[in-house]
Design a protein around this motif. Structure first.
Motif, PDB file in Angstrom:
ATOM      1  N   VAL A 117       0.924  -1.176  -0.021  1.00 32.42           N
ATOM      2  CA  VAL A 117      -0.201   0.121   0.070  1.00 32.42           C
ATOM      3  C   VAL A 117       0.819   1.225   0.203  1.00 32.42           C
ATOM      4  O   VAL A 117       0.518   2.075  -0.691  1.00 32.42           O
ATOM      5  N   SER A 118       2.113   1.315   0.853  1.00 34.88           N
ATOM      6  CA  SER A 118       2.824   2.401   0.965  1.00 34.88           C
ATOM      7  C   SER A 118       3.591   2.596  -0.484  1.00 34.88           C
ATOM      8  O   SER A 118       3.646   3.628  -1.030  1.00 34.88           O
ATOM      9  N   ASP A 119       3.947   1.396  -1.312  1.00 26.77           N
ATOM     10  CA  ASP A 119       4.474   1.541  -2.410  1.00 26.77           C
ATOM     11  C   ASP A 119       3.517   2.231  -3.429  1.00 26.77           C
ATOM     12  O   ASP A 119       3.772   2.925  -4.206  1.00 26.77           O
ATOM     13  N   MET A 120       2.234   1.574  -3.496  1.00 24.38           N
ATOM     14  CA  MET A 120       1.222   2.256  -4.300  1.00 24.38           C
ATOM     15  C   MET A 120       0.992   3.758  -3.915  1.00 24.38           C
ATOM     16  O   MET A 120       0.796   4.737  -5.051  1.00 24.38           O
ATOM     17  N   VAL A 121       0.960   4.088  -2.718  1.00 21.49           N
ATOM     18  CA  VAL A 121       0.838   5.497  -2.406  1.00 21.49           C
ATOM     19  C   VAL A 121       1.994   6.443  -3.003  1.00 21.49           C
ATOM     20  O   VAL A 121       1.606   7.400  -3.632  1.00 21.49           O
ATOM     21  N   ASP A 122       3.318   5.698  -2.939  1.00 25.06           N
ATOM     22  CA  ASP A 122       4.283   6.566  -3.446  1.00 25.06           C
ATOM     23  C   ASP A 122       4.127   6.678  -4.949  1.00 25.06           C
ATOM     24  O   ASP A 122       4.391   7.675  -5.659  1.00 25.06           O
ATOM     25  N   LYS A 123       3.747   5.534  -5.641  1.00 23.74           N
ATOM     26  CA  LYS A 123       3.534   5.473  -7.204  1.00 23.74           C
ATOM     27  C   LYS A 123       2.365   6.562  -7.774  1.00 23.74           C
ATOM     28  O   LYS A 123       2.565   7.308  -8.508  1.00 23.74           O
ATOM     29  N   VAL A 124       1.422   6.533  -6.715  1.00 21.09           N
ATOM     30  CA  VAL A 124       0.160   7.264  -7.370  1.00 21.09           C
ATOM     31  C   VAL A 124       0.527   8.924  -7.069  1.00 21.09           C
ATOM     32  O   VAL A 124       0.024   9.655  -7.868  1.00 21.09           O
ATOM     33  N   LEU A 167       0.354   1.276 -11.703  1.00 22.90           N
ATOM     34  CA  LEU A 167       0.771   0.557 -10.425  1.00 22.90           C
ATOM     35  C   LEU A 167       1.418  -0.776 -10.779  1.00 22.90           C
ATOM     36  O   LEU A 167       0.600  -1.830 -11.599  1.00 22.90           O
ATOM     37  N   ALA A 168       2.387  -1.199 -10.161  1.00 20.64           N
ATOM     38  CA  ALA A 168       3.101  -2.525 -10.269  1.00 20.64           C
ATOM     39  C   ALA A 168       2.249  -3.445  -9.309  1.00 20.64           C
ATOM     40  O   ALA A 168       1.669  -2.888  -8.476  1.00 20.64           O
ATOM     41  N   GLY A 169       2.695  -4.780  -9.409  1.00 22.93           N
ATOM     42  CA  GLY A 169       1.895  -5.751  -8.481  1.00 22.93           C
ATOM     43  C   GLY A 169       0.695  -6.191  -8.994  1.00 22.93           C
ATOM     44  O   GLY A 169      -0.120  -6.871  -8.063  1.00 22.93           O
ATOM     45  N   ALA A 170       0.107  -5.857 -10.203  1.00 20.55           N
ATOM     46  CA  ALA A 170      -1.275  -6.043 -10.378  1.00 20.55           C
ATOM     47  C   ALA A 170      -1.354  -7.474 -11.156  1.00 20.55           C
ATOM     48  O   ALA A 170      -2.454  -7.970 -11.351  1.00 20.55           O
ATOM     49  N   ALA A 171      -0.248  -8.339 -11.103  1.00 15.11           N
ATOM     50  CA  ALA A 171      -0.219  -9.803 -11.528  1.00 15.11           C
ATOM     51  C   ALA A 171      -0.665 -10.538 -10.593  1.00 15.11           C
ATOM     52  O   ALA A 171      -0.661 -12.009 -11.096  1.00 15.11           O
ATOM     53  N   GLY A 172      -0.556 -10.446  -9.424  1.00 17.55           N
ATOM     54  CA  GLY A 172      -0.919 -11.538  -8.249  1.00 17.55           C
ATOM     55  C   GLY A 172      -2.372 -11.735  -8.418  1.00 17.55           C
ATOM     56  O   GLY A 172      -3.224 -11.208  -8.921  1.00 17.55           O
ATOM     57  N   ASP A 186      -3.792 -11.771  -4.779  1.00 14.83           N
ATOM     58  CA  ASP A 186      -4.269 -11.560  -3.370  1.00 14.83           C
ATOM     59  C   ASP A 186      -5.009  -9.913  -3.538  1.00 14.83           C
ATOM     60  O   ASP A 186      -5.062  -9.417  -4.519  1.00 14.83           O
ATOM     61  N   GLU A 187      -5.425  -9.584  -2.320  1.00 15.53           N
ATOM     62  CA  GLU A 187      -6.295  -8.326  -2.307  1.00 15.53           C
ATOM     63  C   GLU A 187      -5.449  -7.007  -2.676  1.00 15.53           C
ATOM     64  O   GLU A 187      -6.091  -6.246  -3.447  1.00 15.53           O
ATOM     65  N   MET A 188      -4.194  -6.999  -2.558  1.00 13.60           N
ATOM     66  CA  MET A 188      -3.295  -6.027  -2.890  1.00 13.60           C
ATOM     67  C   MET A 188      -3.290  -6.072  -4.601  1.00 13.60           C
ATOM     68  O   MET A 188      -3.399  -4.909  -5.170  1.00 13.60           O
ATOM     69  N   ALA A 189      -3.217  -7.127  -4.948  1.00 13.46           N
ATOM     70  CA  ALA A 189      -3.205  -7.195  -6.590  1.00 13.46           C
ATOM     71  C   ALA A 189      -4.627  -6.849  -7.273  1.00 13.46           C
ATOM     72  O   ALA A 189      -4.544  -6.034  -8.074  1.00 13.46           O
ATOM     73  N   GLU A 190      -5.386  -7.025  -6.605  1.00 13.26           N
ATOM     74  CA  GLU A 190      -6.842  -6.667  -6.885  1.00 13.26           C
ATOM     75  C   GLU A 190      -6.896  -5.168  -6.706  1.00 13.26           C
ATOM     76  O   GLU A 190      -7.841  -4.298  -7.542  1.00 13.26           O
ATOM     77  N   LEU A 191      -6.566  -4.595  -5.609  1.00 14.42           N
ATOM     78  CA  LEU A 191      -6.560  -3.124  -5.513  1.00 14.42           C
ATOM     79  C   LEU A 191      -5.695  -2.336  -6.578  1.00 14.42           C
ATOM     80  O   LEU A 191      -6.143  -1.424  -7.265  1.00 14.42           O
ATOM     81  N   ALA A 192      -4.549  -3.016  -6.903  1.00 11.33           N
ATOM     82  CA  ALA A 192      -3.745  -2.458  -7.948  1.00 11.33           C
ATOM     83  C   ALA A 192      -4.576  -2.471  -9.237  1.00 11.33           C
ATOM     84  O   ALA A 192      -4.278  -1.631 -10.173  1.00 11.33           O
ATOM     85  N   ARG A 212      -7.355   0.083 -13.715  1.00  9.00           N
ATOM     86  CA  ARG A 212      -8.224   0.276 -14.661  1.00  9.00           C
ATOM     87  C   ARG A 212      -8.985   1.432 -14.628  1.00  9.00           C
ATOM     88  O   ARG A 212      -9.549   2.223 -15.485  1.00  9.00           O
ATOM     89  N   MET A 213      -8.989   2.148 -13.218  1.00 13.49           N
ATOM     90  CA  MET A 213      -9.478   3.474 -13.088  1.00 13.49           C
ATOM     91  C   MET A 213      -8.686   4.543 -13.935  1.00 13.49           C
ATOM     92  O   MET A 213      -9.207   5.388 -14.621  1.00 13.49           O
ATOM     93  N   LEU A 214      -7.483   4.280 -13.698  1.00 12.91           N
ATOM     94  CA  LEU A 214      -6.466   5.127 -14.500  1.00 12.91           C
ATOM     95  C   LEU A 214      -6.520   4.836 -16.199  1.00 12.91           C
ATOM     96  O   LEU A 214      -6.334   5.856 -16.785  1.00 12.91           O
ATOM     97  N   ASP A 215      -7.124   3.760 -16.576  1.00 11.31           N
ATOM     98  CA  ASP A 215      -7.066   3.431 -17.896  1.00 11.31           C
ATOM     99  C   ASP A 215      -8.642   4.392 -18.197  1.00 11.31           C
ATOM    100  O   ASP A 215      -8.458   4.879 -19.534  1.00 11.31           O
ATOM    101  N   ARG A 216      -9.456   4.230 -17.518  1.00  9.87           N
ATOM    102  CA  ARG A 216     -10.777   5.155 -17.883  1.00  9.87           C
ATOM    103  C   ARG A 216     -10.534   6.630 -17.669  1.00  9.87           C
ATOM    104  O   ARG A 216     -10.758   7.488 -18.527  1.00  9.87           O
ATOM    105  N   LEU A 217      -9.514   7.263 -16.819  1.00  9.18           N
ATOM    106  CA  LEU A 217      -9.206   8.471 -16.729  1.00  9.18           C
ATOM    107  C   LEU A 217      -8.406   8.921 -18.019  1.00  9.18           C
ATOM    108  O   LEU A 217      -8.465  10.059 -18.320  1.00  9.18           O
TER     109      LEU A 217
END
Length: 454
Positions: free
Chosen positions: A184-191, A203-208, A210-216, A221-226
């Protein structure tokens, strides 16, 4: 409070509560067992002394002497023997008398056979002791010094163990919370690095899995829409600028040429007619943009009510014929079983705009300008087919006809700004419907609209 600290404190509190509960159970269990065991020990020692007095006929003086020689310790047992009439038969130390027996106590012992209680720090047991057919009352009192010391030692051990364990649990919880929330901290830094100028970052880590991968994945997908929205907005602004610049430039050029020198009245009238035509194009473009904006609203902000599709369609036909008397529009209604089949939950203005655009589109690309609307009623939905015998569309144009401002190969055939079909699609989807198209060059085009009933 940060989530990391909250999780650390929550985990530490839960484990500390469990450890405290475990320590409390251990302490109370040991305390109860110690007390019960010592009552049994007191009773056994009292029975032994009573047997020495009654069976071995050891004189009370000898027994008292033994007691005095062992005096000085609160763990030394003090025994008293009474008969059921409250007559004292023996007492280790009458002058000390730790228990202070009373008639009421003797009656309770006779009634219950055995009683136990505390007298300050002393444990006291009184019981009915039958011997050779005679019942005696025996009381014994002493302090379990060894047992109480062990209990205190256990309390200190449990307390120290609990405090050390709580500190260790806090440190472990802190470590695991940091590790668990590191993605989550890495995601915050990337965002924080993502701005309107670099929406292509992901965001990296979307290939897993787990819940963190689902969040990524969700965030990507939200960034794609934006990104698509920003690109569409840029394209939209670019197209609007182009569409507005063309008639404005034509108007300015026409007026500048006309104002450059004196001209005959007919040339002035011709120049004004050109300017009026350009102004009408601007008005039509502005109205189309406003309608497109309305169709893009949140559905919750649009007023929906029960309306009849046949009435809306006929109103749209009248409006188109009023603006273009040369158009010919045929409407064919199939018979409906009841009024519910012709009613939908929708916005009358927006549906009228969608139908007008489809009618105008069919007429302006046909020669002569004509289109036919066939309305079919089904139980779950209504189907409207807008068919014309016009020039049709190529296979290359069909995938793009609902894109705002797109103009296909038929662009030279009729004027337009490429908003009508995209607006119609937005309105139909806003009403939870669907629109499709079939076209072949030289054989006309058919738009099929499906709208659900109430």
């Amino acid at each position: 409070m940060k989530l990391r600290n909250r999780l650390t404190l929550l985990f530490t509190g839960m484990i500390a509560a469990l450890l405290l509960l475990f320590a409390g159970v251990v302490y109370l269990s040991y305390s109860h067992d110690r007390e019960e065991e010592y009552y049994k020990t007191l009773q056994q020692q009292a029975v032994t002394k009573a047997n020495l007095l009654l069976d071995a006929k050891v004189s009370p003086e000898v027994l008292q002497l033994i007691y005095k020689n062992a005096a000085g310790s609160r763990s030394q047992e003090e025994v008293a023997v009474y008969d059921t009439a409250f007559n004292l038969l023996y007492h280790d130390a009458v002058n000390i008398d730790k228990v202070k027996e009373t008639r009421q106590m003797i009656r309770e012992i006779v009634l219950h056979k055995e009683i136990t209680f505390h007298e300050d720090n002393l444990q006291v047991v009184g019981f009915l002791y039958p011997h050779n057919g005679t019942a005696y009352i025996v009381t014994a009192a002493a302090e379990d010094e060894y047992g109480l010391r062990q209990l205190q030692l256990l309390f200190r051990t449990l307390l120290i163990t609990f405090l050390v364990a709580a500190v260790l649990v806090f440190l472990v919880a802190r470590f695991f919370s940091q590790q668990a929330l590191k993605p989550v901290s890495d995601m915050v830094d990337k965002v924080e690095e993502i701005t309107a100028t670099n929406l292509d970052l992901r965001l990296a880590g979307a290939a897993g899995k787990d819940e963190m991968a689902e969040l990524a994945q969700t965030f990507n997908r939200m960034l794609d829409r934006l990104e698509q929205s920003f690109d569409a907005q840029k394209q939209f602004v670019s197209n609007i600028s182009h569409e507005l610049r063309t008639p404005l430039t034509a108007m300015m050029a026409e007026l500048e040429i006309t104002a450059s020198r004196d001209r005959p009245a007919e040339e002035y009238r011709q120049s004004m007619r050109h300017a009026i035509a350009d102004a009408q194009r601007l008005v039509k473009l502005s109205n189309s943009l406003l309608d497109l904006a309305k169709a893009s609203y949140d559905p919750s902000e649009i007023n929906f009510r029960e309306i009849r599709l046949d009435e809306v369609l006929m109103d749209a036909r009248s409006a188109v014929l009023q603006a273009h008397p040369e158009y010919k529009i045929n409407v064919v209604f199939e018979e409906a079983d009841d009024d519910d089949m012709v009613s939908v939950n929708g916005n009358e203005y927006l549906l009228k705009v969608a139908f007008m655009n489809l009618l105008e589109n069919g007429c302006k690309f046909s020669a002569p300008p004509a289109t036919t609307v066939t309305v079919t009623w089904f139980k779950a939905h209504t189907i409207l087919r807008f068919a014309d015998d016009g020039i049709g569309m190529s296979k290359e144009d069909l995938p793009h006809i609902f894109t705002p401002f797109y103009r296909g190969d038929n662009r030279p055939y009729a004027d337009g700004n490429g908003i009508g079909l995209s607006l119609a699609l937005k309105i139909v989807r806003l009403h939870k419907g669907n629109i499709s198209v079939v076209s072949k060059p030289g054989h006309g085009t058919t738009f099929t609209v499906e709208l659900p009933h109430i």
